[in-house]
Design an enzyme around this catalytic site. Sequence first.
Site, PDB file in Angstrom:
ATOM      1  N   ASP A  87       0.805  -1.223   0.000  1.00 26.98           N
ATOM      2  CA  ASP A  87       0.000   0.000   0.000  1.00 26.98           C
ATOM      3  C   ASP A  87       0.839   1.275   0.000  1.00 26.98           C
ATOM      4  O   ASP A  87       1.997   1.294   0.418  1.00 26.98           O
ATOM      5  CB  ASP A  87      -0.957   0.019   1.194  1.00 26.98           C
ATOM      6  CG  ASP A  87      -0.233  -0.115   2.535  1.00 26.98           C
ATOM      7  OD1 ASP A  87       0.710  -0.925   2.622  1.00 26.98           O
ATOM      8  OD2 ASP A  87      -0.615   0.583   3.490  1.00 26.98           O
TER       9      ASP A  87
ATOM     10  N   GLU B 158      -0.780  -1.960   5.148  1.00 31.14           N
ATOM     11  CA  GLU B 158       0.107  -1.930   6.324  1.00 31.14           C
ATOM     12  C   GLU B 158      -0.030  -0.617   7.064  1.00 31.14           C
ATOM     13  O   GLU B 158      -0.027  -0.570   8.293  1.00 31.14           O
ATOM     14  CB  GLU B 158       1.566  -2.148   5.897  1.00 31.14           C
ATOM     15  CG  GLU B 158       2.531  -2.319   7.070  1.00 31.14           C
ATOM     16  CD  GLU B 158       2.945  -1.017   7.727  1.00 31.14           C
ATOM     17  OE1 GLU B 158       3.048  -0.972   8.966  1.00 31.14           O
ATOM     18  OE2 GLU B 158       3.167  -0.025   7.003  1.00 31.14           O
ATOM     19  N   GLU B 159      -0.136   0.485   6.301  1.00 31.69           N
ATOM     20  CA  GLU B 159      -0.224   1.795   6.933  1.00 31.69           C
ATOM     21  C   GLU B 159      -1.559   1.968   7.670  1.00 31.69           C
ATOM     22  O   GLU B 159      -1.592   2.506   8.778  1.00 31.69           O
ATOM     23  CB  GLU B 159      -0.078   2.901   5.867  1.00 31.69           C
ATOM     24  CG  GLU B 159       1.256   2.873   5.099  1.00 31.69           C
ATOM     25  CD  GLU B 159       2.428   3.323   5.942  1.00 31.69           C
ATOM     26  OE1 GLU B 159       2.209   3.776   7.085  1.00 31.69           O
ATOM     27  OE2 GLU B 159       3.570   3.232   5.453  1.00 31.69           O
TER      28      GLU B 159
ATOM     29  N   HIS C 295       7.841   8.644   4.586  1.00 34.10           N
ATOM     30  CA  HIS C 295       6.663   9.492   4.809  1.00 34.10           C
ATOM     31  C   HIS C 295       6.941  10.952   4.471  1.00 34.10           C
ATOM     32  O   HIS C 295       6.158  11.839   4.821  1.00 34.10           O
ATOM     33  CB  HIS C 295       6.130   9.360   6.248  1.00 34.10           C
ATOM     34  CG  HIS C 295       5.547   8.012   6.556  1.00 34.10           C
ATOM     35  ND1 HIS C 295       4.424   7.840   7.324  1.00 34.10           N
ATOM     36  CD2 HIS C 295       5.931   6.754   6.190  1.00 34.10           C
ATOM     37  CE1 HIS C 295       4.141   6.535   7.428  1.00 34.10           C
ATOM     38  NE2 HIS C 295       5.062   5.875   6.742  1.00 34.10           N
TER      39      HIS C 295
END
Length: 396
Positions: free
Chosen positions: A78, A135-136, A368
């Site tokens: 993702d 996952e996030e 990020h």
Amino acid sequence: MSVLQALQTRAAPFVALRHDLHRHPELGLKEFRTSELLAQQLQSWGYTVTRGLATTGLVAQLRRGTGSKRLGLRADMDALPIHEASDLPHCSVYAGVMHACGHDGHTAMLMAAAQYIAQEVEFSGTLNLIFQPAEEHPGGAKIMIEEGLFERFPCDAIFAAHNMPGIPAGRLVFIEGPAMASSDDVTITLTGVGGHGAMPHRAQDPIVAAAAIVMTLQTIVSRNVDPQHTAVITVGSLVAGKANNVIPASARLELSVRSLDREVRDLLQERITSLVTAQAQSLGVLAHIDYKRDYPVLVNTPAETELARQVGTELLGAERVTRQGRPLTGSEDFAFMLEHCPGSYFMIGNGAGEGTGESAVAHACMVHNPGYDFNDDILPVGAAFWALLTQRYLKD
């Protein structure tokens, strides 16, 4: 030719795959294009592919020989809701969505390994390649497990890796024991009585209570947690009021709470709950606490971590392996898988900080970050590690 040299010569198509995934990022549980693309390639290499776990997750299985051991290798797919700020030729084509954490690279590494293993590696046993969504957010590993991942595809050991800017490119860092922190989300709603800013004695001010609570929370780590243990309480949001002469009726705080120890995690919840309740009561407001326990502490098991160290040393030499790195206060939903199966999660150095654009600081472009990009030079390293680990774990 070594495994690493072989994967280096075969890297180009998977760098291209990585760039394609980067151009077409998809958020958690929406990785439909990604999943379809991977499934088609894996099937062409002889894997039995099962789709639909956690909506877009898939498992590619390869069985050989008569061996009874079962190995799981996991990659996350993702992207993040971040607008990419770069001039890369493979920049995201979707506004507000980008692969800012390198999951495109993790997927491409496992795909490169999948092809090589299918065509070149002899083993006896069962290999399960797990391509995980979300996952996030909201935690695709937990969803896959709840939908029967390990009942349908049992694993005797499971492994995963993450790229890490700031570590020399291709260096492997292993951590036995607690390696990444638990992550809990806490929302505190304070309800008082609104009023005129000039007459605070006729109101019950939730802002004053919120300010007091923020400061009181900081005493938990310093005065309740053993100084040799790690804990973090961050107040990331405090929302209250809209005008300087109006005392609002409510205020909301949002917290991120992390620890590297399960008992400390429980202690933090108990102390946050009791202190917030008491502080609110002392200032005449009501406190409602929504305490959501999210990702657990990620704990790497000793035997599997030692095997990973041995494979890394064989692949790269001892000088490019850190046998015991420092735990991280970031969190990772692979922790859910490690609660069901022994295994290890390790880091692959991404270099000084790959990235472009104004938001990318050359020496420290962290994940990020809107200017971040996965380092393609480390793709063959990760793929070679997976291939060699498969060969060693599923040996005849």
